[in-house]
Design a protein around this motif. Sequence first.
Motif, PDB file in Angstrom:
ATOM      1  N   ALA A   2      43.525  54.459  74.763  1.00 20.60           N
ATOM      2  CA  ALA A   2      42.444  53.728  74.106  1.00 20.60           C
ATOM      3  C   ALA A   2      41.746  54.673  73.137  1.00 20.60           C
ATOM      4  O   ALA A   2      41.668  55.872  73.384  1.00 20.60           O
ATOM      5  CB  ALA A   2      41.456  53.195  75.129  1.00 20.60           C
ATOM      6  N   HIS A  17      48.288  51.809  67.555  1.00 18.03           N
ATOM      7  CA  HIS A  17      48.826  50.593  68.173  1.00 18.03           C
ATOM      8  C   HIS A  17      50.224  50.288  67.610  1.00 18.03           C
ATOM      9  O   HIS A  17      51.164  50.026  68.375  1.00 18.03           O
ATOM     10  CB  HIS A  17      47.876  49.426  67.914  1.00 18.03           C
ATOM     11  N   GLU A  27      51.211  52.310  76.072  1.00 16.49           N
ATOM     12  CA  GLU A  27      50.607  50.986  75.964  1.00 16.49           C
ATOM     13  C   GLU A  27      49.185  51.119  75.429  1.00 16.49           C
ATOM     14  O   GLU A  27      48.365  51.816  76.024  1.00 16.49           O
ATOM     15  CB  GLU A  27      50.560  50.332  77.346  1.00 16.49           C
ATOM     16  N   ARG A  29      45.408  50.318  74.928  1.00 20.60           N
ATOM     17  CA  ARG A  29      44.353  49.646  75.683  1.00 20.60           C
ATOM     18  C   ARG A  29      43.133  49.529  74.780  1.00 20.60           C
ATOM     19  O   ARG A  29      42.998  50.260  73.814  1.00 20.60           O
ATOM     20  CB  ARG A  29      43.987  50.448  76.940  1.00 20.60           C
ATOM     21  N   ARG A  30      42.229  48.651  75.117  1.00 18.85           N
ATOM     22  CA  ARG A  30      41.045  48.447  74.290  1.00 18.85           C
ATOM     23  C   ARG A  30      40.047  49.581  74.506  1.00 18.85           C
ATOM     24  O   ARG A  30      39.683  49.902  75.625  1.00 18.85           O
ATOM     25  CB  ARG A  30      40.392  47.120  74.620  1.00 18.85           C
ATOM     26  N   ALA A  68      34.411  50.097  78.754  1.00 18.35           N
ATOM     27  CA  ALA A  68      35.794  49.892  78.303  1.00 18.35           C
ATOM     28  C   ALA A  68      36.772  50.656  79.183  1.00 18.35           C
ATOM     29  O   ALA A  68      37.849  50.142  79.510  1.00 18.35           O
ATOM     30  CB  ALA A  68      35.940  50.326  76.845  1.00 18.35           C
ATOM     31  N   ARG A  70      36.322  51.414  82.371  1.00 15.47           N
ATOM     32  CA  ARG A  70      36.390  50.694  83.655  1.00 15.47           C
ATOM     33  C   ARG A  70      37.219  49.412  83.528  1.00 15.47           C
ATOM     34  O   ARG A  70      38.003  49.078  84.407  1.00 15.47           O
ATOM     35  CB  ARG A  70      34.987  50.341  84.137  1.00 15.47           C
ATOM     36  N   ASP A  71      37.020  48.678  82.429  1.00 14.53           N
ATOM     37  CA  ASP A  71      37.677  47.376  82.277  1.00 14.53           C
ATOM     38  C   ASP A  71      39.164  47.487  81.926  1.00 14.53           C
ATOM     39  O   ASP A  71      39.968  46.669  82.379  1.00 14.53           O
ATOM     40  CB  ASP A  71      36.978  46.548  81.193  1.00 14.53           C
ATOM     41  N   TYR A  72      39.544  48.482  81.118  1.00 12.06           N
ATOM     42  CA  TYR A  72      40.908  48.535  80.586  1.00 12.06           C
ATOM     43  C   TYR A  72      41.727  49.707  81.110  1.00 12.06           C
ATOM     44  O   TYR A  72      42.919  49.791  80.843  1.00 12.06           O
ATOM     45  CB  TYR A  72      40.869  48.531  79.046  1.00 12.06           C
ATOM     46  N   ARG A  73      41.101  50.621  81.851  1.00 11.85           N
ATOM     47  CA  ARG A  73      41.771  51.691  82.607  1.00 11.85           C
ATOM     48  C   ARG A  73      42.791  52.501  81.797  1.00 11.85           C
ATOM     49  O   ARG A  73      43.947  52.647  82.206  1.00 11.85           O
ATOM     50  CB  ARG A  73      42.466  51.113  83.836  1.00 11.85           C
ATOM     51  N   PRO A  74      42.411  53.074  80.675  1.00  7.69           N
ATOM     52  CA  PRO A  74      43.370  53.922  79.954  1.00  7.69           C
ATOM     53  C   PRO A  74      43.613  55.228  80.711  1.00  7.69           C
ATOM     54  O   PRO A  74      42.725  55.723  81.415  1.00  7.69           O
ATOM     55  CB  PRO A  74      42.662  54.193  78.625  1.00  7.69           C
TER      56      PRO A  74
END
Length: 197
Positions: A2, A17, A27, A29-30, A68, A70-74
């Motif tokens: 991210a 990206h 991958e 992530r946001r 971000a 916490r939510d998207y776990r990069p």
Amino acid sequence: IAVFGDSTGAVLAVGLHHWLGARGTGEPRRGVAQLGCPLATEGRYRFQGKELAPPEHCQDWHDAWPAAVRDYRPDVAVVLLGPWEVCDRQLPGDPSWRHLGDPVLDDFYRRELLAAVDRLSADGALVVWLTHPTIEVRDPKTGAARATPYPESDPKRMARLDELIRELEAARPGKVRVLDFAGYLRTLPGGEMDARY
């Protein structure tokens, strides 16, 4: 992976990206990379000769970046920012205008940079902080280089920011890696200011 930062980070996120998609090696992530939004959210700053407060559209990174993560776990949090940090700045309660290289503002930025690393790495992500290339703030109406450059275009200011960024690895071992993105851009045929890149 991210990306976090300002508009330079947002542009990097788009390129990263596409690169990850083409390579299939990671991958996206946001993250949070906002146009015109500095790391330093306190006080006022001068940009292109105008005194400004931080833009109202900017989310407070102190909350938005860890949310971000916490939510998207990069696994990797890449940070790129710089143009707004090299402006003259007036901190709350301080009547003086300062810029990087002034010990008071340098200390403020050290605290902010370290806080960013701590928040981004709190759940185990490796923080990869990129140095920032020199900038040239051009005339907002014509796009031309100015005969008398704006103070934020002084290469010494970005060099000082990059020095503070380089201190992060020693201050937070194992949590952050600094990559010399500015140095890489200087190796390109037209250098770091080549608009083709």
